[in-house]
Design a protein around this motif. Structure first.
Motif, PDB file in Angstrom:
ATOM      1  N   PHE A 106       0.814  -1.206   0.000  1.00  0.00           N
ATOM      2  CA  PHE A 106       0.000   0.000   0.000  1.00  0.00           C
ATOM      3  C   PHE A 106       0.853   1.264   0.000  1.00  0.00           C
ATOM      4  O   PHE A 106       0.376   2.342   0.358  1.00  0.00           O
ATOM      5  N   ASP A 107       2.103   1.139  -0.436  1.00  0.00           N
ATOM      6  CA  ASP A 107       3.026   2.275  -0.430  1.00  0.00           C
ATOM      7  C   ASP A 107       2.997   3.086  -1.725  1.00  0.00           C
ATOM      8  O   ASP A 107       3.757   4.043  -1.872  1.00  0.00           O
ATOM      9  N   ALA A 108       2.109   2.750  -2.657  1.00  0.00           N
ATOM     10  CA  ALA A 108       1.863   3.633  -3.802  1.00  0.00           C
ATOM     11  C   ALA A 108       0.932   4.782  -3.418  1.00  0.00           C
ATOM     12  O   ALA A 108       0.670   5.661  -4.242  1.00  0.00           O
ATOM     13  N   HIS A 109       0.452   4.792  -2.181  1.00  0.00           N
ATOM     14  CA  HIS A 109      -0.423   5.863  -1.707  1.00  0.00           C
ATOM     15  C   HIS A 109       0.316   7.194  -1.733  1.00  0.00           C
ATOM     16  O   HIS A 109       1.519   7.270  -1.444  1.00  0.00           O
ATOM     17  N   LYS A 110      -0.383   8.253  -2.045  1.00  0.00           N
ATOM     18  CA  LYS A 110       0.233   9.577  -2.175  1.00  0.00           C
ATOM     19  C   LYS A 110       0.876  10.061  -0.880  1.00  0.00           C
ATOM     20  O   LYS A 110       1.788  10.909  -0.913  1.00  0.00           O
ATOM     21  N   ASP A 111       0.473   9.537   0.258  1.00  0.00           N
ATOM     22  CA  ASP A 111       1.031   9.976   1.536  1.00  0.00           C
ATOM     23  C   ASP A 111       2.219   9.140   2.000  1.00  0.00           C
ATOM     24  O   ASP A 111       2.800   9.429   3.047  1.00  0.00           O
ATOM     25  N   ASP A 112       2.587   8.107   1.238  1.00  0.00           N
ATOM     26  CA  ASP A 112       3.674   7.250   1.677  1.00  0.00           C
ATOM     27  C   ASP A 112       5.012   7.983   1.578  1.00  0.00           C
ATOM     28  O   ASP A 112       5.276   8.656   0.577  1.00  0.00           O
ATOM     29  N   PRO A 113       5.890   7.826   2.570  1.00  0.00           N
ATOM     30  CA  PRO A 113       7.148   8.575   2.574  1.00  0.00           C
ATOM     31  C   PRO A 113       8.260   7.984   1.727  1.00  0.00           C
ATOM     32  O   PRO A 113       9.283   8.649   1.526  1.00  0.00           O
ATOM     33  N   LEU A 114       8.116   6.760   1.218  1.00  0.00           N
ATOM     34  CA  LEU A 114       9.230   6.085   0.559  1.00  0.00           C
ATOM     35  C   LEU A 114       9.182   6.154  -0.962  1.00  0.00           C
ATOM     36  O   LEU A 114      10.074   5.620  -1.621  1.00  0.00           O
ATOM     37  N   ALA A 115       8.159   6.777  -1.532  1.00  0.00           N
ATOM     38  CA  ALA A 115       8.039   6.785  -2.990  1.00  0.00           C
ATOM     39  C   ALA A 115       7.220   7.984  -3.430  1.00  0.00           C
ATOM     40  O   ALA A 115       6.820   8.811  -2.601  1.00  0.00           O
ATOM     41  N   GLN A 116       6.968   8.055  -4.744  1.00  0.00           N
ATOM     42  CA  GLN A 116       6.332   9.247  -5.294  1.00  0.00           C
ATOM     43  C   GLN A 116       5.189   8.924  -6.250  1.00  0.00           C
ATOM     44  O   GLN A 116       4.969   9.636  -7.230  1.00  0.00           O
ATOM     45  N   LEU A 117       4.468   7.832  -6.023  1.00  0.00           N
ATOM     46  CA  LEU A 117       3.212   7.649  -6.741  1.00  0.00           C
ATOM     47  C   LEU A 117       2.103   8.349  -5.977  1.00  0.00           C
ATOM     48  O   LEU A 117       2.208   8.565  -4.764  1.00  0.00           O
ATOM     49  N   ASP A 118       1.031   8.699  -6.690  1.00  0.00           N
ATOM     50  CA  ASP A 118      -0.013   9.531  -6.100  1.00  0.00           C
ATOM     51  C   ASP A 118      -1.370   8.842  -6.110  1.00  0.00           C
ATOM     52  O   ASP A 118      -2.393   9.434  -6.457  1.00  0.00           O
TER      53      ASP A 118
END
Length: 307
Positions: free
Chosen positions: A241-253
């Motif tokens: 669930f780290d493609a979420h716009k609020d995730d700190p480790l990446a830049q998908l929105d």
């Protein structure tokens, strides 16, 4: 039919350094997000060496076991750590996925979500990496094929990081189709479209930084059509669930609703080709609020598909 939630408190015993993104609180937040849902709750068993040997050699299993410290924490690489209890937690993760396969194929439930940690999709045949020790999703696929007698299993991965471990473990397995989307460029640097597997059984979907749910849906619609044409007897999801716009480790929105959409689309496909049989296992997601919200809608969609 119902949806199973498979987890175990031993997964809280895998401890990482202060400030590490893959932390105990992740699982606690997922549990809290799912607490009020009507799920069949099952305890994850420990996978034995025979289960792990379907993807990893004994020398590797022994090396990981020997690396577990008696106290404190031990660093395996720049990202991956072990503490007392890490080996048991990782075995619960794999064992939970195998139990999910048993429950789904045995008709006990329609589908299942495995809320365990550490994650698994970066673990290669003989290399722990990216917070991962053993290749949970690939091991579940091999179990379904080699023990449960299936002929075709599909594995999908929508974690923001490429599932290099799953790709490595299934590269030579013609009975599987592995399709995954991920941000590129991004760690671990693999996952180009020309990485296709020994039997054209790998499909990578690189997404540009800043991609939203609109781009994700356009990329996944033909991929889901390919999944349907493969005609799997079981679908396994690496649910990051780290493609979420609020995730700190990446830049998908992606928005929370995008995780609901992809889960719903995959379940709709599974309903048409494999009787709705789906096993999902937790991978990434490092903003606790975003993880909680996305995991909840993912499980709610599984529950909707099971009705």
């Amino acid at each position: 039919m119902a949806t199973a939630l498979i987890t175990h408190a031993d997964c809280l015993e895998h401890v990482t350094p202060d400030g590490h993104p893959e932390r105990v609180a992740r699982l606690e937040h997922v549990w809290h997000a799912l607490a009020d849902l009507d799920l069949v709750r099952e305890s994850a068993p420990e996978a034995d060496d025979a289960a792990l040997l379907r993807c990893h050699p004994q020398a590797y299993i022994d090396r990981i076991a020997a690396a577990e410290p008696a106290e404190g924490i031990h660093q395996l690489d720049e990202d991956t750590w072990m503490s007392p209890g890490s080996m048991r937690a990782a075995r619960r993760g794999v064992g939970g996925a195998l139990r999910a396969v048993d429950m789904v194929l045995g008709g006990e439930v329609q589908n299942a979500f495995c809320a365990t940690r550490p994650p698994g999709h970066h673990a290669e045949t003989q290399t722990p990496m990216g917070f991962c020790l053993f290749g949970t999703a690939a091991l579940a696929a091999k179990y379904a094929l080699d023990v449960k007698g299936l002929s075709r299993v599909a594995v999908v991965d929508f974690d923001v990081h490429h599932g290099n471990g799953t790709q490595d473990l299934l590269w030579d397995e013609p009975r599987t189709l592995f399709i995954g989307s991920h941000q590129m460029p991004l760690w671990p640097g693999t996952g180009t479209a020309d990485e296709r597997g020994a039997h054209d059984n790998i499909q990578n979907i690189p997404l540009d930084p800043g991609s939203t749910g609109t781009e994700m849906r356009a990329a996944w619609e033909p991929a889901i059509a390919r999944l349907a044409a493969f005609n799997p007897e079981l679908l396994i999801i690496s649910a990051g669930f780290d493609a979420h716009k609020d995730d700190p480790l990446a830049q998908l929105d992606w928005e929370t609703e995008d995780f609901a959409w992809i889960t719903r689309a995959l379940c709709d496909m599974a309903a048409k080709v494999c009787g709705g049989r789906v096993v999902s296992t937790l991978e990434g997601g490092y903003d606790l609020s975003a993880l909680s919200a996305a995991a909840r809608v993912h499980v709610q969609e599984l529950m909707g598909a099971a009705r």
